[in-house]
Design an enzyme around this catalytic site. Structure first.
Site, PDB file in Angstrom:
ATOM      1  N   ALA A  13       0.691  -1.346  -0.051  1.00  0.00           N
ATOM      2  CA  ALA A  13       0.108   0.047  -0.036  1.00  0.00           C
ATOM      3  C   ALA A  13       0.893   1.543  -0.117  1.00  0.00           C
ATOM      4  O   ALA A  13       0.286   2.532  -0.016  1.00  0.00           O
ATOM      5  CB  ALA A  13      -1.009  -0.049   1.264  1.00  0.00           C
ATOM      6  N   ARG A  18       9.634   8.010  -3.504  1.00  0.00           N
ATOM      7  CA  ARG A  18      11.137   8.036  -3.977  1.00  0.00           C
ATOM      8  C   ARG A  18      11.448   7.548  -5.426  1.00  0.00           C
ATOM      9  O   ARG A  18      12.335   7.763  -5.946  1.00  0.00           O
ATOM     10  CB  ARG A  18      12.127   7.514  -2.994  1.00  0.00           C
ATOM     11  CG  ARG A  18      12.418   8.158  -1.957  1.00  0.00           C
ATOM     12  CD  ARG A  18      13.550   7.880  -1.069  1.00  0.00           C
ATOM     13  NE  ARG A  18      12.787   6.815   0.063  1.00  0.00           N
ATOM     14  CZ  ARG A  18      13.419   5.938   0.541  1.00  0.00           C
ATOM     15  NH1 ARG A  18      14.718   5.733   0.392  1.00  0.00           N
ATOM     16  NH2 ARG A  18      12.846   5.061   1.307  1.00  0.00           N
ATOM     17  N   LYS A  25       4.969   1.821  -7.061  1.00  0.00           N
ATOM     18  CA  LYS A  25       6.174   1.096  -6.990  1.00  0.00           C
ATOM     19  C   LYS A  25       6.337  -0.256  -7.264  1.00  0.00           C
ATOM     20  O   LYS A  25       6.988  -0.863  -8.097  1.00  0.00           O
ATOM     21  CB  LYS A  25       6.664   1.603  -5.510  1.00  0.00           C
ATOM     22  CG  LYS A  25       8.326   0.804  -5.299  1.00  0.00           C
ATOM     23  CD  LYS A  25       8.638   1.514  -4.055  1.00  0.00           C
ATOM     24  CE  LYS A  25       8.218   0.795  -2.773  1.00  0.00           C
ATOM     25  NZ  LYS A  25       9.001   1.134  -1.577  1.00  0.00           N
ATOM     26  N   THR A  80       2.048  -0.817   9.310  1.00  0.00           N
ATOM     27  CA  THR A  80       2.337  -2.219   8.690  1.00  0.00           C
ATOM     28  C   THR A  80       1.236  -3.132   9.413  1.00  0.00           C
ATOM     29  O   THR A  80       0.599  -4.200   8.723  1.00  0.00           O
ATOM     30  CB  THR A  80       3.736  -2.752   8.979  1.00  0.00           C
ATOM     31  OG1 THR A  80       4.309  -2.552  10.160  1.00  0.00           O
ATOM     32  CG2 THR A  80       4.552  -2.141   7.743  1.00  0.00           C
ATOM     33  N   ALA A 366      21.527 -11.869 -49.017  1.00  0.00           N
ATOM     34  CA  ALA A 366      21.842 -10.521 -48.163  1.00  0.00           C
ATOM     35  C   ALA A 366      20.747  -9.354 -48.867  1.00  0.00           C
ATOM     36  O   ALA A 366      20.825  -9.313 -50.030  1.00  0.00           O
ATOM     37  CB  ALA A 366      23.168 -10.073 -48.620  1.00  0.00           C
TER      38      ALA A 366
END
Ligand code: UD1
Ligand code: MG
Length: 456
Positions: A13, A18, A25, A80, A366
């Site tokens: 969450a 940063r 993230k 947390t 080629a």
């Protein structure tokens, strides 16, 4: 092995400020796979099927990405312990073991998850098992307070720690396994009277101890496993660790890497045995390489299947949908996209092959280009087996070259060529005997005359 006695909660969450990114993230990728998927893959590998991801920032994007794994919304994020409680639905009435993981800690292995659960169920029957590690820089981590018998007494967050506790090098990696019979009541007892004003999962250790439950700690074998990613720089470090693992796995499986540090694999690269990979080769997602394949230096390969005995590169690009048959040869500066090159065919130099089939043993000269796009839609080229396409041919799709046909060099082929016939499309060659020598005599004469003018 399925473990119906365990559940996993992945905390994801956090904002990830940063990262400086619009992407949540945990959706940033390592080895072409989102970090949260790495964690979920390891949870599945550990046999755990009862799983929830706690989402907050970018909730919808993360929910879509992890589906069908269920998600629980934590809004706002208050720590947390509060995050784990957001997944209360997953835990209600569940009395197995619950392992709590972080979505931004993608390098944890299934072995470590299993080890923590095994310890949780060991005869000592600890109510809480915490994963510890010894980072070089303890700066922001919670410190583990362990008694003389190795039992965990408490976790003290860096911000809440005094100088003496800050000197402890043994830190909390965050990953925690808890006896599901106690988890909800432990979490409900957590308060937020700390430096950060958050409901911290780490507090359950002391609460458990106060209720007479033992708490245990196990040190992770390889500290890289618990590396968290908070910035692009850390993402690059994690990528490096992951790539080293993939290179080691490739070599252990029977691939020769001449310069391993320069080869980049994808999380899902599948390699057979006796493969040789030169320097500077990059594998994107979805590549399968058969036995005995040689990939020479400087190739970029994505979404491709390369069959046994093929040789690719140097400097080849295989794009999604490239299917390279057995003993095929793909040479330098060749790009193949959404095409099947069948057994023994050769595309050795300077070609673009897109939306095509090249039959077995065909030889593509080629500079051959399949002109598959008219600015509006893609069209297909089909080259029969054993066909020979002369150098510098443009094949204007849709077009079919029959088996065994020969196309003369320099042709622009816009109509189908029947089997075993010759197609050549170029203006008739003019030859003027002696013209070149006469030209030189004429030019030299003129130059001499000019020089005489200047000096005379
Ligand atoms: C946490 C631990 C710390 C440990 C460190 C290891 C706590 C209180 N502290 O600290 O002891 O050393 O990890 O890296 O647990 N999250 C949520 N909701 C929230 C808060 C966090 O989902 O309300 C998620 C984050 O997205 C992240 C994980 O939980 O994936 C850890 O949160 P973070 O804020 O990074 O905890 P740390 O301060 O690093
Ligand atoms: Mg953190």
């Amino acid at each position: 092995m399925s473990d119906s006695d365990s559940a996993a909660i992945v905390l994801a969450a956090g904002k990830g400020t940063r990262m400086k990114s619009d992407l949540p993230k945990v959706l940033h990728r390592i080895g072409n796979r989102a970090m949260v998927h790495h964690v979920l893959d390891r949870v599945a590998e550990a046999g755990i099927e009862r799983v929830a991801v706690v989402v907050g920032a970018g909730a919808q994007e993360v929910t879509d990405a992890v589906s069908p794994v269920r998600t629980a919304l934590q809004d706002p994020p208050l720590g947390t312990a509060h995050a784990v409680l957001a997944a209360r639905d997953l835990l209600e009435g569940f009395d197995g073991d619950v392992v709590i993981l972080f979505g931004d800690t993608p390098l944890l292995t299934a072995d470590t998850i299993r080890h923590m659960l095994d310890l949780r169920r060991s005869p000592a029957d600890p109510g809480v098992v915490v994963l510890g590690f010894r980072p070089a820089d303890t700066a922001e981590y919670g410190r583990l307070i362990v008694d003389g018998e190795g039992r965990l007494q408490a976790i003290v967050e860096h911000r809440d720690a005094d100088e003496e506790i800050r000197r402890i090098g043994f830190c909390n990696a965050g990953i925690t396994a808890v006896d599901g019979r106690h988890l909800l009541s432990l979490l409900d007892a957590v308060g937020n009277d700390n430096a950060k004003g958050e409901y911290s999962l780490t507090d359950i250790v002391e609460i458990a101890r106060s209720r007479g439950l033992d708490c245990a700690v196990t040190e992770v074998a390889d500290p890289d496993e618990v590396m968290g990613v908070n910035s692009r720089a850390e993402l690059a470090v994690a990528e490096g660790v992951f790539q080293r693992r993939l290179r080691a796995r490739a070599m252990a499986g029977g691939a020769t890497l001449i310069d391993p540090d320069t080869v980049y694999f994808s999380h899902d690269t599948v390699l057979g045995r006796d493969i040789a990979i030169g320097p500077q080769v990059v594998f994107g997602p979805g590549v399968t390489v058969g036995d005995g394949v040689t990939i020479r230096a400087f190739c970029d390969i994505e979404g491709a299947r390369i069959s046994a005995g093929a040789v690719v590169g140097p400097f080849a690009r295989l794009r999604p949908g490239a299917r390279i048959g057995e003993e095929v040869s793909i040479g330098n500066f060749v790009e193949i996209k959404a095409s099947s090159v069948e057994a023994g065919a050769k595309v050795n130099h300077l070609s673009y092959v897109g939306d095509s089939r090249i039959g077995a043993r065909a030889n593509i000269g080629a500079g051959t280009i399949t002109c598959n796009y008219d600015g509006f839609a893609k069209a297909e080229t089909d080259i029969g087996e054993g066909a020979f396409i002369g150098s510098n041919t443009a094949l204007v799709a849709p077009v079919t070259i029959g088996p065994g046909a020969i196309v003369g060099a320099g042709s622009v082929i816009a109509k189908d060529v029947p089997a075993d016939s010759l197609a050549v499309e170029r203006s008739t060659q003019k030859v003027k005997a002696g013209w070149a020598e006469a030209f030189r005599v004429r030019r030299r004469g003129k130059r001499k005359a000019m020089q005489t003018d200047e000096t005379g």
